[in-house]
Design an enzyme around this catalytic site. Structure first.
Site, PDB file in Angstrom:
ATOM      1  N   CYS A 109       6.834   5.384   8.726  1.00 46.58           N
ATOM      2  CA  CYS A 109       7.276   4.574   7.577  1.00 46.58           C
ATOM      3  C   CYS A 109       8.718   4.809   7.150  1.00 46.58           C
ATOM      4  O   CYS A 109       9.529   3.881   7.145  1.00 46.58           O
ATOM      5  CB  CYS A 109       6.341   4.821   6.404  1.00 46.58           C
ATOM      6  N   GLU A 133       0.855  -1.187   0.000  1.00 46.34           N
ATOM      7  CA  GLU A 133       0.000   0.000   0.000  1.00 46.34           C
ATOM      8  C   GLU A 133       0.894   1.241   0.000  1.00 46.34           C
ATOM      9  O   GLU A 133       1.887   1.288   0.693  1.00 46.34           O
ATOM     10  CB  GLU A 133      -0.890  -0.045   1.257  1.00 46.34           C
TER      11      GLU A 133
END
Ligand code: UGA
Length: 431
Positions: A263, A151
């Site tokens: 992230c 994703e």
């Protein structure tokens, strides 16, 4: 299609609700009972523009369900998305895959007919191979397919990024499942998203390579900004000039504080650790990690210079403390390094963030949450614009100070230096 999302963090919840909105029947599973109860009552655990409305709408029309019962939810679904966290291990380098393997074991002992298992979590290359081994212990190869479908959504823009992605990457060695996945994504493909089918290992690596490349781009422009400060050049001109070259592109060339979030810091470390295992030295990514880790210290030194090294008893305001705008996420935000360091040197810190109070600073001496921009600016010596929230983009500073004027350090280059200086403020920016 009948879908099951395991894990209701950013990826699981956002993609689950968006899939439901596209007409699929989705069950979002989490082992945290409170979270599931809250979600069923329309209470969303994260701040993400538009998410709450979409959850409530799809829950009401019964396209979206929440459950703590993994076994039952898996049995009722055709495609199972693994969306659990892959944080950095305590040793500080590789990804901790314990949640991935634990749910894989649970799913593998719950399947009753052919199921497609998709990893949406960011997982190091070869994780799909390991999940497959777990499944083979309890199941016939014909009963499942393990696919990688990373994703690419960003926090703060999550719904738009999901619905209008640049690309959809599906890594699979099984033709039938690839067809089903392509069909699932067809509403997005028809709106212009590119669809790339690759091997499973390639899909896993594309995700890490993309995040590492973006982190490199940001770090590059941050270092250029350091040079610009020495030679009297405006970094904004450099970003525009470089970005006009289509081979480079203008996005992710905004200089600022160190990149943060859940992230980039985690994924850059994980990819170098994976590469080390395969005896490959990702020296560029390693220096990006180092440069980014040093950036908060570099900016703090700039703060000391601006205040002539007299930090004790100074009041310093932070406008925004999250790692970026439109999120309440504090993970790896550079404010977590800067605020404690300034407090240690005897400064009083006031902060205002549109997402409110942050427990992360509760134990730091002399750090206070302000309830408005105006309140945060009162009595301040230095105002640091740390996060680029829209709320901070058109502040009339002149009308908000009383007595002594504060200095402004704009770490996101929001304001025109000329205009702010014309209002009589000392103004510093990045680069
Ligand atoms: C990032 C990626 O952009 C997503 O594509 C990916 O799906 C996601 O990680 C993930 O792996 O889950 P995110 O962490 O939400 O998304 O945030 P970004 O918008 O990428 O920003 C990351 C950091 O870089 C922030 O601290 C931001 O302020 C900084 N940044 C970004 C800059 O300093 N300059 C820029 O030009 C862009």
């Amino acid at each position: 299609m009948k879908l099951c999302m395991i894990g209701t963090g950013y990826v699981g919840l956002v993609s689950g609700v968006c899939f439901a909105d596209l007409g699929n029947d989705v069950i979002c599973v989490d082992k945290n009972i409170d979270k599931i109860n809250n979600l069923s009552n329309g209470k969303i655990p994260i701040y993400e523009p538009g998410l709450s409305e979409l959850v409530i709408k799809n829950f009401k029309n019964k396209k979206l369900k929440f459950s703590t019962n993994l076994k039952k939810s898996v049995k009722e679904s055709d495609i199972i998305f693994i969306c659990v966290g892959t944080p950095t291990k305590k040793d500080g380098s590789s990804a901790d895959l314990s949640q991935i393997f634990n749910v894989s074991k649970e799913i593998s002992s719950s399947i009753n007919k052919f199921k497609i298992i998709v990893t949406k979590s960011t997982v190091p290359v070869t994780t799909g191979d390991q999940i497959e081994k777990i499944f083979l212990k309890k199941n016939n190869r014909k009963n499942f397919a393990i696919i990688s479908n990373p994703e690419f959504l960003r926090e703060g823009e999550a719904i738009r990024d999901f619905i209008y992605p640049d690309r959809i990457v599906v890594g699979s060695n099984d033709k039938r499942s690839s067809r089903i996945l392509k069909n699932l994504y067809s509403p997005l493909i028809s709106k212009g998203a590119s669809y790339l089918h690759t091997s499973r290992r390639a899909a896993e690596l594309i995700k890490y390579a993309s995040n590492s490349f973006l982190a490199t781009k940001i770090t590059f422009i941050n270092e250029m900004a350091n040079l610009c400060e020495k030679i009297g050049v405006n970094i904004e001109d450099i970003s525009i000039g470089m970005g006009l070259d289509k081979r480079i592109g203008s996005r992710f060339l905004r200089a600022g504080p160190a990149y943060g979030g859940s992230c980039f810091p985690k994924d850059t470390k994980a990819i170098t650790s994976t590469a080390d295992k395969f005896k490959t030295n990702l020296s560029v990514v390693k220096s990006v990690i180092k440069s980014n880790e040093n950036r908060s210290t570099l900016l703090l030194n700039r703060v000391y210079e601006i205040l002539n090294k007299k930090i004790k008893n100074k009041t310093i305001t932070f406008l925004g403390v999250t790692f970026k705008a439109n999120t309440d996420d504090m993970r790896d935000s550079s404010s977590l390094k800067m605020i404690p360091a300034l407090s240690k040197k005897g400064a009083k810190i006031k902060y205002f963030d549109p997402t409110g109070y942050k427990k992360e600073f509760s134990k730091i001496k002399n750090v206070f949450n302000s309830l408005s921009i105006k309140d945060s600016l009162q009595g301040s010596d230095l105002v640091i614009i740390h996060t680029e929230w829209n709320d901070f983009k058109s502040i009339n500073f002149k009308s908000l100070y009383k007595g002594k004027k504060f200095i402004i350090y704009d770490m996101r280059n929001i304001y025109s230096p000329k205009k702010i200086k014309e209002q009589g403020f000392r103004y510093y920016s990045i680069g």
